[in-house]
Design a protein around this motif. Structure first.
Motif, PDB file in Angstrom:
ATOM      1  N   ILE A 145       0.853  -1.186   0.000  1.00 58.52           N
ATOM      2  CA  ILE A 145       0.000   0.000   0.000  1.00 58.52           C
ATOM      3  C   ILE A 145       0.890   1.237   0.000  1.00 58.52           C
ATOM      4  O   ILE A 145       1.934   1.251   0.651  1.00 58.52           O
ATOM      5  N   ALA A 146       0.479   2.277  -0.727  1.00 59.85           N
ATOM      6  CA  ALA A 146       1.234   3.526  -0.702  1.00 59.85           C
ATOM      7  C   ALA A 146       0.278   4.715  -0.570  1.00 59.85           C
ATOM      8  O   ALA A 146      -0.778   4.755  -1.215  1.00 59.85           O
ATOM      9  N   VAL A 147       0.645   5.650   0.298  1.00 62.28           N
ATOM     10  CA  VAL A 147      -0.055   6.934   0.431  1.00 62.28           C
ATOM     11  C   VAL A 147       0.985   8.030   0.215  1.00 62.28           C
ATOM     12  O   VAL A 147       2.146   7.883   0.589  1.00 62.28           O
ATOM     13  N   HIS A 148       0.561   9.178  -0.391  1.00 60.23           N
ATOM     14  CA  HIS A 148       1.575  10.100  -0.897  1.00 60.23           C
ATOM     15  C   HIS A 148       1.214  11.568  -0.729  1.00 60.23           C
ATOM     16  O   HIS A 148       1.903  12.452  -1.221  1.00 60.23           O
ATOM     17  N   SER A 149       0.105  11.872  -0.087  1.00 60.88           N
ATOM     18  CA  SER A 149      -0.208  13.278   0.182  1.00 60.88           C
ATOM     19  C   SER A 149      -0.957  13.382   1.499  1.00 60.88           C
ATOM     20  O   SER A 149      -1.541  12.406   1.992  1.00 60.88           O
ATOM     21  N   GLN A 150      -0.943  14.573   2.076  1.00 62.06           N
ATOM     22  CA  GLN A 150      -1.413  14.772   3.442  1.00 62.06           C
ATOM     23  C   GLN A 150      -2.848  14.286   3.645  1.00 62.06           C
ATOM     24  O   GLN A 150      -3.729  14.506   2.826  1.00 62.06           O
ATOM     25  N   ASN A 151      -3.025  13.570   4.777  1.00 63.05           N
ATOM     26  CA  ASN A 151      -4.316  13.063   5.257  1.00 63.05           C
ATOM     27  C   ASN A 151      -4.864  11.864   4.467  1.00 63.05           C
ATOM     28  O   ASN A 151      -5.978  11.413   4.746  1.00 63.05           O
ATOM     29  N   GLU A 152      -4.119  11.362   3.522  1.00 62.94           N
ATOM     30  CA  GLU A 152      -4.570  10.147   2.846  1.00 62.94           C
ATOM     31  C   GLU A 152      -4.618   9.010   3.867  1.00 62.94           C
ATOM     32  O   GLU A 152      -3.671   8.812   4.636  1.00 62.94           O
ATOM     33  N   GLU A 153      -5.716   8.264   3.845  1.00 61.10           N
ATOM     34  CA  GLU A 153      -5.871   7.177   4.821  1.00 61.10           C
ATOM     35  C   GLU A 153      -6.619   6.004   4.177  1.00 61.10           C
ATOM     36  O   GLU A 153      -7.625   6.195   3.497  1.00 61.10           O
ATOM     37  N   VAL A 154      -6.103   4.810   4.387  1.00 55.23           N
ATOM     38  CA  VAL A 154      -6.739   3.607   3.833  1.00 55.23           C
ATOM     39  C   VAL A 154      -6.800   2.522   4.910  1.00 55.23           C
ATOM     40  O   VAL A 154      -5.944   2.443   5.786  1.00 55.23           O
ATOM     41  N   ASN A 155      -7.835   1.711   4.805  1.00 54.77           N
ATOM     42  CA  ASN A 155      -7.961   0.510   5.638  1.00 54.77           C
ATOM     43  C   ASN A 155      -7.698  -0.706   4.752  1.00 54.77           C
ATOM     44  O   ASN A 155      -8.124  -0.749   3.593  1.00 54.77           O
ATOM     45  N   VAL A 156      -7.024  -1.706   5.311  1.00 56.23           N
ATOM     46  CA  VAL A 156      -6.629  -2.879   4.540  1.00 56.23           C
ATOM     47  C   VAL A 156      -7.421  -4.100   5.004  1.00 56.23           C
ATOM     48  O   VAL A 156      -7.647  -4.295   6.202  1.00 56.23           O
ATOM     49  N   ASN A 157      -7.833  -4.903   4.052  1.00 55.25           N
ATOM     50  CA  ASN A 157      -8.561  -6.140   4.339  1.00 55.25           C
ATOM     51  C   ASN A 157      -7.811  -7.305   3.711  1.00 55.25           C
ATOM     52  O   ASN A 157      -7.788  -7.459   2.492  1.00 55.25           O
ATOM     53  N   PHE A 158      -7.193  -8.127   4.566  1.00 58.08           N
ATOM     54  CA  PHE A 158      -6.470  -9.315   4.095  1.00 58.08           C
ATOM     55  C   PHE A 158      -7.347 -10.567   4.164  1.00 58.08           C
ATOM     56  O   PHE A 158      -6.834 -11.680   4.099  1.00 58.08           O
ATOM     57  N   GLY A 159      -8.635 -10.358   4.284  1.00 54.79           N
ATOM     58  CA  GLY A 159      -9.555 -11.486   4.352  1.00 54.79           C
ATOM     59  C   GLY A 159     -10.223 -11.630   5.698  1.00 54.79           C
ATOM     60  O   GLY A 159     -11.027 -12.542   5.902  1.00 54.79           O
TER      61      GLY A 159
END
Length: 425
Positions: free
Chosen positions: A186-200
């Motif tokens: 996963i990559a984030v590259h600008s301020q306040n970017e946010e992600v949740n990850v689901n590996f199953g």
């Protein structure tokens, strides 16, 4: 093949004998580690914050340079001993520029670069919808993605392709030319970017099970398009029944197919030698029936009359199997009194099952076949043509997997048969 000095001839090496119910090592389910969370150690550090559960990541800095990327890999590589691997991210906040990426990278990937910008990496980027594969220049691939979108990345080991999804729909595929271990990234590259990850841990938005089933159907359709000689499957079934002495079933099979199939010549055709498997068919039928019924005394009596040379060497493997089975039959009825209240659930329960009798019957069947004076290769009496065909299929699948860097499923006969049953139900 071994030389049996006491019987004055050759006999099959029964130490290589295996149950027909299994298919050897290739039938064992392979277990491997799967990604469960993000790797907080191998990440780009100061440009992102990973949540306590290691399933969410946020870009907290203001990037000053193009390489100020917040990158994080999964805690282990994607598993390879399967048909598919897949994971998803939910874009909780697209931040200032929406420069979020999902992809796969190897263990030597530079952790301040977007996935896809470096060799041995692939990435689908949200701000431009481009696919990057090993270089800084992307190529047209799919739509952009932003806050509220769920994006997935996967590997199809059968077709050797990466695939990416958006909101439950397939975006596209690309050929995978990297053979080594690959980490979900996963990559984030600008301020306040946010992600949740689901590996199953949670149900995926994309129906990966249906996608996997579709791939299996593609493979099955390819197989079914292959042209085979007329009646070849019928001949293989007949050879199997002959080989193991199922004479009554063979007669019924021939009777049932007589009205729909032309007569099959006795002469060898398409590599199937009927005369070899027909040797002592009635004797082998009787011996199998006696063993299946547990009447070992009658088995020994028949062998003394028909094939005394088999019993000449009391220390031979086949004699050991027969005497062991006789002992098993003797204690079968009294084992509950001697040791176990529920013998079938005991550590020795497998010895009381029908498959144990079948093992002994198969071994004796092979020994009788090896008595055939016209048999040139006694090792061929250990398996029928059908079993040799399945072994060849397993070997071919294993070789194909090897050519793909040992990635993808191994051939497991039980799973194939079960999938065929489910498809017809």
């Amino acid at each position: 093949m071994i030389i049996d000095q006491d019987s004055g001839g050759f006999s099959p090496d029964l130490s290589k004998f295996s149950l027909r119910q299994g298919t050897g090592d290739m039938d064992v389910e392979e277990v491997e580690e799967v990604p469960t969370h993000l790797n907080t150690i191998n990440s780009s550090g100061g440009f992102l914050v990973v949540s306590m559960d290691k399933l969410s990541v946020q870009y907290t800095s203001v990037n000053l340079h193009g390489h100020d990327v917040g990158v994080v890999q999964a805690n282990c590589p994607a598993p390879v001993k399967r048909l598919m691997y897949y994971f998803e991210i939910f874009v909780k906040n697209a931040g200032a520029k929406g420069q979020i990426a999902i992809g796969f990278t190897n263990e030597h990937f530079k952790m301040r670069r977007q996935p896809g910008w470096e060799a041995n990496s692939y990435g689908y980027h949200g701000d431009d919808g481009l696919l990057y594969r090993g270089q800084g220049k992307g190529e047209t691939f799919g739509p952009t993605f932003t806050s509220g979108d769920t994006v997935g990345g996967g590997i199809n080991y059968a077709s050797q392709e990466f695939f990416f999804t958006k909101n439950g729909k397939l975006v596209g595929t690309v050929y995978k030319d990297v053979k080594g271990p690959l980490f979900p990234t996963i990559a984030v590259h600008s301020q306040n970017e946010e992600v949740n990850v689901n590996f199953g841990q949670q149900p995926f938005v994309f129906d990966i099970e249906a996608f996997t089933l579709e791939e299996r159907m593609k493979q099955q359709m390819m197989i079914e398009k292959i042209s085979l000689p007329l009646n070849i499957s019928h001949r293989i079934v007949r050879s199997y029944l002959r080989h193991y002495g199922y004479q009554d079933t063979l007669n019924s099979f021939d009777l049932a197919s007589r009205s729909t199939l032309p007569p099959i010549p006795v002469a060898q055709e398409n590599g199937i030698n009927e005369q070899a498997d027909t040797y002592a068919l009635s004797h082998r039928k009787i011996l199998r029936q006696l063993i299946r019924s547990g009447d070992l005394d009658s088995v020994f009596g028949k062998l003394r009359d028909w094939y005394p040379q088999i019993l000449q060497n009391e220390s031979s493997t086949i004699c050991f199997l027969l005497h062991c089975q006789k002992f098993i039959e003797l204690v079968r009825d009294c084992i509950a009194l001697l040791a176990y209240e529920e013998p079938m659930k005991s550590p020795v329960g497998y010895l009381l099952e029908l498959c144990q009798r079948e093992l002994v019957a198969d071994a004796l069947n092979s020994m009788v076949l090896s008595m055939n004076p016209s048999m040139k290769d006694t090792e061929s009496c250990l398996q029928s043509y059908l079993e040799r065909l399945l072994r060849q299929l397993s070997a071919c699948c294993f070789e194909r997997r090897s050519l793909n860097g040992d990635q993808g499923e191994t051939f497991r006969l039980h799973r194939v048969l079960q999938s065929r049953k489910e498809g017809k139900s």
